[in-house]
Design a protein around this motif. Structure first.
Motif, PDB file in Angstrom:
ATOM      1  N   CYS A 153       0.838  -1.214   0.000  1.00 14.42           N
ATOM      2  CA  CYS A 153       0.000   0.000   0.000  1.00 14.42           C
ATOM      3  C   CYS A 153       0.866   1.255   0.000  1.00 14.42           C
ATOM      4  CB  CYS A 153      -0.990   0.015   1.163  1.00 14.42           C
ATOM      5  SG  CYS A 153      -0.295  -0.291   2.815  1.00 14.42           S
ATOM      6  N   ASN A 303      -3.970  -2.155  -2.405  1.00  9.73           N
ATOM      7  CA  ASN A 303      -5.357  -2.523  -2.119  1.00  9.73           C
ATOM      8  C   ASN A 303      -6.256  -1.979  -3.215  1.00  9.73           C
ATOM      9  OD1 ASN A 303      -4.072  -1.886   0.866  1.00  9.73           O
ATOM     10  ND2 ASN A 303      -5.315  -3.736   0.818  1.00  9.73           N
ATOM     11  N   ASP A 306      -8.405   1.339  -2.272  1.00  8.74           N
ATOM     12  CA  ASP A 306      -7.644   2.269  -1.437  1.00  8.74           C
ATOM     13  C   ASP A 306      -7.898   3.712  -1.880  1.00  8.74           C
ATOM     14  OD1 ASP A 306      -5.774   3.695   0.009  1.00  8.74           O
ATOM     15  OD2 ASP A 306      -4.156   2.264  -0.323  1.00  8.74           O
ATOM     16  N   GLY A 336     -10.032  -4.352  -0.542  1.00  9.94           N
ATOM     17  CA  GLY A 336     -10.036  -3.632   0.724  1.00  9.94           C
ATOM     18  C   GLY A 336      -9.504  -2.229   0.604  1.00  9.94           C
ATOM     19  N   HIS A 338      -7.306   1.191   2.490  1.00 14.77           N
ATOM     20  CA  HIS A 338      -5.884   1.469   2.649  1.00 14.77           C
ATOM     21  C   HIS A 338      -5.210   0.540   3.649  1.00 14.77           C
ATOM     22  CE1 HIS A 338      -2.212   3.681   2.396  1.00 14.77           C
ATOM     23  NE2 HIS A 338      -2.259   4.111   3.633  1.00 14.77           N
ATOM     24  N   CYS A 339      -4.208  -0.194   3.151  1.00 16.86           N
ATOM     25  CA  CYS A 339      -3.389  -1.107   3.964  1.00 16.86           C
ATOM     26  C   CYS A 339      -4.210  -2.192   4.655  1.00 16.86           C
ATOM     27  CB  CYS A 339      -2.566  -0.325   4.988  1.00 16.86           C
ATOM     28  SG  CYS A 339      -1.281   0.704   4.247  1.00 16.86           S
ATOM     29  N   ARG A 340      -5.319  -2.578   4.057  1.00 17.96           N
ATOM     30  CA  ARG A 340      -6.160  -3.628   4.636  1.00 17.96           C
ATOM     31  C   ARG A 340      -5.700  -4.985   4.126  1.00 17.96           C
ATOM     32  NH1 ARG A 340      -8.298  -1.428   9.072  1.00 17.96           N
ATOM     33  NH2 ARG A 340      -9.391   0.524   8.614  1.00 17.96           N
ATOM     34  N   SER A 342      -4.574  -8.898   5.185  1.00 21.19           N
ATOM     35  CA  SER A 342      -4.603  -9.901   6.238  1.00 21.19           C
ATOM     36  C   SER A 342      -3.177 -10.370   6.509  1.00 21.19           C
ATOM     37  CB  SER A 342      -5.464 -11.094   5.813  1.00 21.19           C
ATOM     38  OG  SER A 342      -4.832 -11.816   4.770  1.00 21.19           O
TER      39      SER A 342
END
Length: 365
Positions: A153, A303, A306, A336, A338-340, A342
């Motif tokens: 990200c 992402n 994002d 997902g 921003h910076c999502r 897992s």
């Protein structure tokens, strides 16, 4: 909450020929905290350390956000320590768009790790958000010390490109939603500094004045209308921080012709114009300075949804790196915001990098 420099070569670094044997150089596990040149740091070494080091670069931290003491472990730390990697992470000496500080602080911490715990078998740079650009710049500027880097990200843009793009958000908002009586333009460097909440409130209150203009602005910035207050607020914070760090106006838009806002002629007549400060623009160009010529394997991933690192940002670095001796690899976007990511997604991306280095074969995109 963590939201998402010119190289400093340190004489404390030892050469591989003089490296300590990592099997005897430490007494794991280690959880070390401290401060180096005003930058808080944390080092974690698991009991079954594999002898390799991950230098972790965190993202944008607004100026004034209270900091915990000692510096807390990044949420991503267990992803690496559970896989037997040591992790070193700097909090950086300053907050805000601390890219230049962060590159120097991370290198200082890497050298400190070597002096205290021995020269790792391999060293990796991993960064999230602003830290993604820091990871790339560190790999470019200190290639001798790193085996590869992973930018997740990431704000993977040269500083001047990023500053001009973020400033566009501010002048576009001012052109489409002129300030009410008693208010100042968000783009005006002479206006009093606002905090992020005040900027978001201002944008949120003004958007209903012209829903069609709000839609045009959102489309141009590649975000939803609902995301505009947060997006403009973040861009405002970064630009203001660059003004402070650079000591002047970091963008000169006198000759810029803006497009994509409807009637471009009418829009450009309304856009406020500013004279850039040469020293400030030089500072911004090095925050970060990206050559787009990595010498070691580099993996990037974003992402899909994002609003911070939006689609127009994502291909810039790779496009500029065409023809590089070691071409960077961009993995498919992950669903997902921003910076999502897992934990498994981070592990998978990191595994692509390490296998690339171990096998010497660049993976297929």
């Amino acid at each position: 909450m963590r939201l998402t420099c010119l190289s400093l070569a340190w004489c404390l670094a030892v050469s591989p020929a003089l490296a300590l044997d990592t099997s005897t150089a430490v007494s794991p596990p280690v959880d070390e905290t401290g401060t180096l040149a005003e930058a808080p740091y944390r080092i974690a070494i698991p009991a079954d350390w594999n002898g390799e080091l991950v230098v972790l670069a965190h993202g944008f931290e607004p100026v004034g956000v209270p900091r915990a003491t000692p510096w807390p472990a990044d949420p991503a730390t267990p992803i690496f320590t559970s896989a037997r990697y040591a992790v070193a992470q700097s909090g950086y000496a300053t907050q805000g768009w601390a890219v230049r500080d962060a590159i120097a602080d991370s290198e200082r911490l890497r050298a400190h790790f070597v002096q205290r715990h021995g020269y790792p078998k391999k060293t990796w740079m991993v960064g999230f958000s602003m830290g993604g650009g820091i990871a790339i710049a560190s790999l470019e500027q200190q290639a001798a010390y790193y085996d590869g880097a992973l930018s997740l990200c990431g704000a993977n843009l040269p500083g001047d490109v990023l500053a001009n793009d973020l400033f566009t958000s501010l002048v576009a908002f001012d052109a489409l939603f002129p300030p009410r009586e008693g208010a100042h333009r968000l783009s005006d460097p002479a206006a009093p500094m606002l905090d992020q909440g005040a900027v978001m409130d201002r944008v949120d209150a003004d958007l209903p004045r012209d829903p069609a203009a709000a839609q045009r602005l959102a489309a141009k910035l590649e975000v939803s209308v609902e995301s505009l207050p947060g997006t403009v607020g973040l861009h405002y914070l970064v630009i203001r921080d660059l003004m402070t760090r650079g000591g002047g106006m970091p963008v000169d838009n006198r000759l810029v012709r803006y497009t994509g806002f409807g009637d471009d002629d009418a829009f450009n007549r309304r856009v406020p114009r500013y004279v850039g400060d040469v020293a400030a623009m030089d500072y911004v160009a090095a925050a970060p300075a990206l050559s787009a010529r990595p010498q070691k394997p580099l993996v990037l991933q974003y992402n899909a949804d994002d609003p911070t690192i939006n689609p127009r940002f994502r291909p810039v670095y790779v496009q500029r790196a065409q023809g590089a001796a070691v071409a960077p690899l961009t993995l498919p976007d992950v669903p997902g915001g921003h910076c999502r990511f897992s934990e498994d997604q981070v592990r998978d991306a990191f595994r692509v990098l390490t296998e690339w280095v171990e096998t010497g074969k660049r993976p297929n995109g």
